[in-house]
Enzyme design. Structure first.
Site, PDB file in Angstrom:
ATOM      1  N   LYS A  16     -17.323  31.923  22.377  1.00  0.00           N
ATOM      2  CA  LYS A  16     -16.431  33.050  22.674  1.00  0.00           C
ATOM      3  C   LYS A  16     -14.983  32.616  22.408  1.00  0.00           C
ATOM      4  O   LYS A  16     -14.605  32.473  21.258  1.00  0.00           O
ATOM      5  CB  LYS A  16     -16.676  33.542  24.103  1.00  0.00           C
ATOM      6  CG  LYS A  16     -18.051  34.228  24.220  1.00  0.00           C
ATOM      7  CD  LYS A  16     -18.303  34.885  25.545  1.00  0.00           C
ATOM      8  CE  LYS A  16     -19.588  35.703  25.492  1.00  0.00           C
ATOM      9  NZ  LYS A  16     -20.648  35.198  26.362  1.00  0.00           N
TER      10      LYS A  16
ATOM     11  N   SER B 155     -19.293  40.392  32.519  1.00  0.00           N
ATOM     12  CA  SER B 155     -18.842  40.921  31.237  1.00  0.00           C
ATOM     13  C   SER B 155     -18.759  42.441  31.168  1.00  0.00           C
ATOM     14  O   SER B 155     -18.019  42.972  30.353  1.00  0.00           O
ATOM     15  CB  SER B 155     -19.744  40.410  30.125  1.00  0.00           C
ATOM     16  OG  SER B 155     -21.056  40.901  30.313  1.00  0.00           O
TER      17      SER B 155
ATOM     18  N   HIS C  64     -16.993  33.802  29.878  1.00  0.00           N
ATOM     19  CA  HIS C  64     -15.927  34.777  29.583  1.00  0.00           C
ATOM     20  C   HIS C  64     -14.586  34.337  30.167  1.00  0.00           C
ATOM     21  O   HIS C  64     -13.759  35.178  30.514  1.00  0.00           O
ATOM     22  CB  HIS C  64     -16.293  36.159  30.125  1.00  0.00           C
ATOM     23  CG  HIS C  64     -17.251  36.902  29.252  1.00  0.00           C
ATOM     24  ND1 HIS C  64     -16.875  37.525  28.077  1.00  0.00           N
ATOM     25  CD2 HIS C  64     -18.585  37.098  29.359  1.00  0.00           C
ATOM     26  CE1 HIS C  64     -17.929  38.092  27.523  1.00  0.00           C
ATOM     27  NE2 HIS C  64     -18.986  37.846  28.272  1.00  0.00           N
TER      28      HIS C  64
HETATM   29  C1  LIG Z   1     -22.148  35.021  26.284  1.00  0.00           C
HETATM   30  C2  LIG Z   1     -22.695  34.438  27.532  1.00  0.00           C
HETATM   31  C3  LIG Z   1     -23.717  33.487  27.509  1.00  0.00           C
HETATM   32  C4  LIG Z   1     -24.389  33.080  26.230  1.00  0.00           C
HETATM   33  O1  LIG Z   1     -23.597  32.211  25.513  1.00  0.00           O
HETATM   34  P1  LIG Z   1     -24.203  31.545  24.176  1.00  0.00           P
HETATM   35  O2  LIG Z   1     -23.444  30.290  24.009  1.00  0.00           O
HETATM   36  O3  LIG Z   1     -23.965  32.532  23.088  1.00  0.00           O
HETATM   37  O4  LIG Z   1     -25.650  31.319  24.427  1.00  0.00           O
HETATM   38  C5  LIG Z   1     -24.134  32.929  28.701  1.00  0.00           C
HETATM   39  N1  LIG Z   1     -23.592  33.311  29.874  1.00  0.00           N
HETATM   40  C6  LIG Z   1     -22.617  34.241  29.944  1.00  0.00           C
HETATM   41  C7  LIG Z   1     -22.045  34.627  31.262  1.00  0.00           C
HETATM   42  C8  LIG Z   1     -22.152  34.843  28.771  1.00  0.00           C
HETATM   43  O5  LIG Z   1     -21.204  35.775  28.832  1.00  0.00           O
END
Ligand SMILES: *Cc1c(COP(=O)(O)O)cnc(C)c1O
Length: 402
Positions: A246, A187, A215
């Protein structure tokens, strides 16, 4: 009765918070008065163009999703008040698991309250001290925590370094099973894991491959299935974890997808699944709508990448240094931490929301402003934010005046 003296405990917390404030690491939160979207209203009543959410497909505040949510609320109610195996599974929960598996090219999938839980409840039930996890050093915190909870041996390879991954696979050769664990997309940089090379190494060293595609799910790859589709290795990746929080609508919720046997095992043993409430029906029903929409049309995905190409080209033309790539995460490299902060502040004042990142979130001397593009941004919004980038960059001496 002696009274307990807790003052030293709270004084210690206050000391640590003060330290965080002094070093600029104290996190404050922006309060929004609007839906999440390409523009958001802050609690100062000002509408700003939002270039810092994970709302890649622009679905978070979408009217159709609100409607799908209302329909689901009416049909399936608000809450489940149960874990899945007692009385917390509705038809839509199983339907979504099947739809996700189909979408990701696996046999089955299992829902969690968050991707954090999917990763937290994964390794512990599959591996023991005879096994090994080989993990990219920049993996998400939830993968790191998940690995910590299991008794397998841990091997960390230098970020995106295939030679080091191979060396660590050799070090783990005597272990019973080996799992390579990586973010599909990292990210901070928007770097896409080289899953083709990783799968080749997994073949050569007899390892399984696990990716966290938080992502990527919904937009990476020709039909948006994720980084495994992007790299043409959909059949070679064993386990995909990801989030509903997301691109897929942005509410919350996570999942793990893989072979039926593996998913069965997780249902039996995965602690965040067994000991935490079922995902709210409204999220489940709306996610089904999202997957229908994404499989029916690639228009959101196309718009997202058109926007990403447009913004990348505009920032590069102005003279900004960007981390190269194609992902809608576009890191604008400023290198100096205070300057990254100043750039973010200046953009905020001119109506553009971005986040500055600096050490320890990114390596020392690698401070940046991270831009995240959405399918919902109009060209007008993007061009207005590019004008703000040009003006702020010149005012701060990042770009040459002229
Ligand atoms: C955002 C993210 C998470 C967390 O996701 P949630 O569903 O909000 O717990 C886990 N792993 C990665 C790689 C992320 O970017």
């Amino acid at each position: 009765m002696p009274t307990r003296d807790r003052s030293s405990f709270y004084a210690e917390l206050e000391r640590q918070l003060d330290q965080a404030r002094a070093s600029g690491l104290y996190k404050t939160e922006r309060v929004l008065l609007s839906r999440q979207g390409p523009e958001v209203m802050g609690d100062d009543g000002v509408l700003r163009i939002n270039l810092c959410s994970n709302n890649y497909l622009g679905l978070s505040g979408d009217d159709e999703l609100v409607e799908a949510g209302i329909e689901t609320l009416k049909a399936f109610g608000y809450g489940m008040s149960s874990v899945r195996f007692i009385c917390g599974t509705q038809s839509i929960h199983r339907a979504l698991e099947k739809r996700l598996a189909e979408f990701l090219g696996t046999e089955d999938a299992i829902l969690y309250a968050a991707a954090f839980d999917a990763n937290g409840g994964l390794f512990e039930c599959l591996l023991d001290d005879r096994d090994a996890v080989v993990s990219d050093e920049l993996n998400h915190a939830s993968i790191i925590d998940g690995i910590r909870l299991c008794r397998a041996r841990r091997f960390r390879y230098a970020h995106d370094d295939m030679a080091d991954l191979e060396a660590k696979l050799r070090d783990a050769a005597s272990c019973r099973f080996r799992i390579i664990a990586t973010d599909g997309v990292f990210s901070m940089d928007g770097t896409i894991a080289r899953l083709d090379a990783i799968c080749d190494l997994a073949d050569r060293h007899d390892a399984l491959v696990m990716i966290d595609d938080s992502h990527a799910t919904g937009f990476m790859g020709r039909t948006g299935r994720g980084t495994h589709e992007h790299h043409g290795v959909m059949e070679r990746v064993d386990i995909v974890t990801g989030t509903l929080g997301k691109a897929l609508g942005g509410a919350m919720g996570g999942f793990t997808a893989g072979r039926k046997t593996l998913i069965d095992m997780l249902r039996q043993r995965s602690r965040p699944y067994l000991f935490s409430n079922s995902l709210a029906p409204v999220i489940v029903g709306t996610s089904l709508h999202v997957l229908d929409r994404l499989t029916a049309s690639s228009s959101l995905r196309d718009r997202l990448f058109d926007n990403a190409v447009h913004v990348r080209a505009a920032l590069a033309k102005m003279g900004y240094t960007l981390k190269p790539g194609t992902h809608p995460i576009i890191p604008v490299m400023v290198f100096d931490a205070p300057l990254a902060q100043q750039l973010a502040d200046s953009l905020y004042r001119s109506g553009v929301l971005v986040t500055g990142f600096f050490h320890p979130v990114v390596p020392l001397g690698q401070a940046r402003v991270r831009v995240q593009v959405s399918a919902a941004h109009t060209r007008g919004q993007l061009d207005r934010s590019m004008e703000a980038f040009a003006a702020a960059g010149r005012a701060l001496g990042i770009l040459q005046a002229g």
